[in-house]
Scaffold this active site. Structure first.
Site, PDB file in Angstrom:
ATOM      1  N   HIS A  39       0.568  -1.184   0.096  1.00  0.00           N
ATOM      2  CA  HIS A  39      -0.046   0.101  -0.063  1.00  0.00           C
ATOM      3  C   HIS A  39       0.950   1.110  -0.027  1.00  0.00           C
ATOM      4  CE1 HIS A  39      -2.932  -2.655   2.433  1.00  0.00           C
ATOM      5  NE2 HIS A  39      -3.010  -2.939   0.936  1.00  0.00           N
ATOM      6  N   PRO A  40       1.573   1.318  -0.781  1.00  0.00           N
ATOM      7  CA  PRO A  40       2.458   2.786  -0.783  1.00  0.00           C
ATOM      8  C   PRO A  40       1.616   3.992  -1.286  1.00  0.00           C
ATOM      9  CG  PRO A  40       2.815   1.473  -3.089  1.00  0.00           C
ATOM     10  CD  PRO A  40       2.002   0.692  -2.101  1.00  0.00           C
TER      11      PRO A  40
END
Length: 905
Positions: free
Chosen positions: A643-644
């Site tokens: 989940h950058p």
């Protein structure tokens, strides 16, 4: 020996079943006739009755003996070889094609129960795949000539970009180009199959990034580097993720607004989530927090007995059952997945395929954007590489970057927009000194496996079995309709800071699939050291589930930077995992909850015991179950949460940490916006795909300068009085006493006074009335892109939850049009184009949504002589109609008496 004809309706969930022969079916479907599958097949190119062809249509009667059929005969061995070699998508590209297309096997074939093996049937399925590909390949490979100039250019056809392209192209006067570096999602059949999620990563449809070596974690990974899959295909990461649909906490968004992101509070973004959603779980149909009729299918996943066990165990330790996308995120919730009819609902399928034929929308795949073209401080287009050629494409209005939290900052920096010091070192002329690529955040997670004594977990062998494949491909059911994730727990630490927002600190995800030898060998590419893989295989089992413990709000941030000025060089990515002990604490809290679950009666009944990860030389010197032991396990075995975010952070113009303002405009540059996970002020609580889709929906409205979210919000509120009128002219004015705080007028203008007025002495249930309003809203959106329901009159809820459907009309209008038929509807539309003119349109009948046959051309005969038909008769005819009763002719004029209206949904 009993035989059966196999009917396979490709790609139509409503018809995925075995049925008997139907002569009516043969007339309306293109039919493929098979003789003995070991010899050859014959293909009939006849079209459906409603179409035309450049070639002469041929009709062949179906017959059990197909030896006399004429047509193109092909050697099946060659066909099968071709089927194995080509990439065969399972879907044609338009929903309308699904129901028209059928495959018919008419040869005699032994029943499954009496067949010694499934070899022939397996062969037949492969042949069907091949034929599906052949029949639709022309449509899939359609090519349009790129224009030099468009009104808008959207870079990245992922979770946000696909949504933006869809919404902007709703205006037929606006031209939109959507650019995608990857290819079509049809090139990889695994994308649509939920259980095959791991097979999509580290393929041509994945950017397959690696971080730099991590100083404080990833000791079990090669070079201590984290593998970061990101979608490089239509749909972006929504095409390769684990399908989890999690909106985040209301406190996430309220905190964004508190820090300067005006218009991004929970009350502002909730309507967009309702607009997105087409909820498939019946128990949530009436929830104020869910909606039906949106583009994205959302399903509740419970394919094994394990979710009920997870729920019961959570209940035993005082964790309540909640809807994680509802009022309260804290608690246990079943998994909600972006899935419909057993298949992945990514943004390519949900937002692009339904509108792919819009003439004002061009989608260019395999097109690599190298930089944004700038004229001083104004974005004027993009430079791309396509087919080994460099092209400049220009935008009259705006360029929107939706390339993701890694590629959006990369494109900006290559364009001269980024940190001055960094760009200067690479000798890139600085156009705007902004913290692009800074503030990188990602969730950190760790897998904790539990051995069980029941065969509840889907295994690698089970998912590869022919029976499960047939269940999935023909019936749309079975274990393959799930990614394996079947539940969540969100919770807060007991010793958290009082100043922290009330969002969750940790998340537990329940993965019911077994991480057996097949999973370890062919599952998620985790970049483990080879020696580690051997250790894991020693403790693998086919009867186990996994609890994934995930930290939610990291204090440590990292960066994305260029390694060179070559756009094809991958960037340097450093998430800086676990640089502070504060980032370890939420994981420890989640593990403590996991340990409590292990002691519950529900877990003990299936023998659930923790499968330890300490080996000789790996966390074996620490006392088991101590904080020091778990911290060692966390740092050794942890990995990315996929989940950058936050690399083009949103904030006030005066905020030195922000790249874009709350309108998503790049600071100091006109005509350029960013809309994807990179603009998140902070990471949201939970998985980030749903927030990215919401960002796309809201960005489209920001770009167009209007708010299209409110009507859908009104429709789903059980406490608000709903309107009977539809603003067909395209006004966006909203009024509500109960929820005025959520509703904002668009310029305060109501340009149309047209009412669809319906008189009835019947009462309908609240649920049906809401469903009517949803259906009407959807139609008004299709008829006129700017048309949404307007509250002109209120309805009163009775105490028995039934509503008396009434509306008040004005005493005087400029024009009154009687009849909403072929002429009246047109006249009312045109007269009401003048916002100063009031028009009343009167209809004796009901809304057309009361009879679904009206919209289906083949059902024309079924509509006559029904409640929607005046059903006139002439007098007896003297010179004709001798074969009619009383020589009278039934004249059908569509209408319905209001007191006969039935609401069917």
């Amino acid at each position: 020996m009993q035989s059966f004809p196999l009917r396979i309706y490709a790609h139509s969930q409503a018809l995925r079943r075995l049925i008997k022969p139907s002569s009516r079916l043969k007339k309306i479907c293109p039919v493929l006739y098979f003789s003995d599958p070991q010899i050859s097949y014959t293909r009939d190119y006849s079209k459906d009755t409603g179409g035309s062809s450049q070639e002469e249509n041929s009709k062949t009667e179906a017959d059990n003996d197909t030896s006399s059929n004429t047509g193109e005969r092909v050697n099946v061995k060659e066909l099968l070889q071709g089927a194995q070699e080509m990439e065969m998508p399972r879907h044609p590209h338009k929903c309308s094609d699904y129901d028209k297309f059928c495959l018919v096997y008419l040869g005699k074939y032994p029943s499954m129960a009496e067949t010694p093996d499934f070899v022939k049937l397996k062969f037949l399925v492969k042949v069907i795949y091949s034929l599906t590909y052949q029949m639709f390949s022309a449509k899939l490979k359609g090519v349009a000539q790129l224009n030099t100039t468009y009104d808008y250019i959207v870079v990245g056809a992922g979770s946000s970009g696909a949504v933006i392209a869809n919404r902007l192209s709703e205006d037929p006067g606006i031209s939109v180009l959507l650019v995608e570096a990857g290819g079509s999602e049809y090139g990889n059949e695994d994308i649509s199959t939920p259980i095959k999620v791991a097979a999509v990563e580290n393929t041509k449809d994945d950017w397959a990034f690696y971080t730099v070596s991590q100083k404080y974690s990833h000791q079990m990974k090669q070079d201590q580097k984290s593998f970061w899959p990101r979608g490089k295909v239509l749909g972006g990461s929504s095409s390769i993720n684990y399908l989890a649909y999690v909106r985040g906490s209301r406190y996430d968004y309220d905190n964004w607004e508190k820090e300067g992101c005006t218009g991004w509070s929970y009350k502002d973004i909730l309507p967009y989530y309702l607009k997105i959603e087409d909820m498939q779980a019946p128990r949530l149909y009436d929830s104020d927090y869910h909606s039906r009729g949106g583009y994205l299918g959302v399903s509740e996943v419970r394919n094994t007995p394990l979710p009920e066990i997870y729920k019961q165990a959570a209940h035993e330790i005082g964790i309540e059952h909640v809807d994680l996308n509802g009022e309260n995120q804290i608690g246990f919730s079943y998994m909600q997945s972006s899935m419909k009819n057993g298949e992945r609902s990514n943004t390519a399928k949900a937002y692009l395929r339904p509108v792919i034929n819009r003439p004002n929308l061009h989608i260019s795949i395999n097109t690599f954007v190298t930089k944004v073209l700038l004229d001083g401080k104004k974005a004027i287009g993009v430079e791309v590489i396509k087919g080994n050629r460099k092209l400049n494409l220009y935008a009259n209005k705006e360029v929107i970057l939706s390339a993701g939290a890694i590629n959006s900052p990369v494109i900006l920096m290559l364009s001269g927009i980024g940190p001055k010091n960094h760009l200067t070192k690479l000798k890139i002329p600085v156009v705007a000194d902004l913290p692009v690529g800074e503030n990188l955040q990602d969730h950190y997670q760790i897998f904790m496996k539990f051995l069980i004594n029941k065969p509840y977990s889907p295994t690698s062998d089970a998912t590869a079995s022919l029976w499960n494949k047939l269940q999935y491909h023909i019936l749309g059911k079975g274990v393959m309709t799930s990614s394996g994730l079947e539940g969540h727990i969100f919770g807060r630490m007991t010793d958290r800071r009082k100043t922290e927002p009330q969002y969750p600190d940790y998340q537990l995800e329940f993965l019911s699939s077994a991480q057996d030898d097949g999973f370890i060998d062919n599952g998620l590419p985790l970049n483990h050291n080879k020696s580690v893989i051997k250790l894991l295989q020693k403790r693998s089992s086919s009867m186990e589930f996994t609890v994934v413990t995930i930290q939610q709000h990291p204090k440590c941030t990292g960066y994305v930077r260029l390694q060179s000025t070559d756009p094809f060089d991958y960037p340097e990515i450093d998430p800086n995992y676990l640089c502070e002990y504060d980032d370890v604490k939420p994981l420890l809290s989640g593990i403590r909850i996991m340990r409590k679950l292990e002691k519950t009666k529900a877990f003990k009944e299936i023998g659930a015991t923790y499968n330890r990860l300490d080996f000789k030389g790996i966390c074996d010197t620490e006392e088991f179950d101590s904080d020091e032991y778990w911290e060692c396990i966390i740092r050794y075995w942890g990995m990315t949460g996929y989940h950058p975010a936050s690399t083009c952070r949103m904030g006030l113009k005066t905020d030195p940490t922000s790249v874009v303002d709350p309108q998503l405009r790049v600071k100091g540059i006109s005509g350029l916006r960013v809309a994807d996970a990179s603009v998140m002020r902070h990471l949201t609580s939970g998985n980030t795909n749903a927030p990215c889709i919401m960002i796309g929906e809201k960005a489209a409205d920001l770009i167009r300068g209007k708010d299209t979210s409110m009507a859908k919000y009104l429709i789903r509120q059980s406490l608000v009085s709903l309107p009977l009128s539809l603003n067909i002219g395209g006004g966006n004015s909203y009024q509500s006493d109960a929820h005025s705080k959520y509703l904002k007028p668009n310029n305060g203008v109501n340009r149309s006074k047209v009412l669809f007025y319906e008189i009835t002495n019947k009462t309908v249930s609240r649920k049906k009335y809401i469903q009517q309003m949803i259906s009407r809203f959807r139609s008004s959106r299709i008829i006129n892109d700017a048309a949404y329901p307007v509250i002109d009159d209120q309805v009163k809820w009775a105490t028995d939850t039934r509503v008396e459907v009434n509306a008040n009309i004005n005493a005087t209008y400029y024009y009154i049009v009687v009849g909403t038929g072929s002429s009246g509807a047109v006249i009312a539309n045109r007269l009401s184009e003048d916002p100063e003119v009031s028009v009343l349109l009167v209809e004796a009948g009901c809304f057309e949504y009361g009879n679904e046959d009206i919209s289906s051309p083949i059902k024309a005969a079924a509509v006559e002589n029904t409640k929607d038909d005046w059903s006139f008769y002439t007098v007896s005819q003297k010179y004709s109609h001798q074969m009619k009763q009383d020589q009278a002719f039934l004249s059908t004029i569509q209408k319905s008496f209001n007191w006969k209206c039935e609401y069917i949904f």
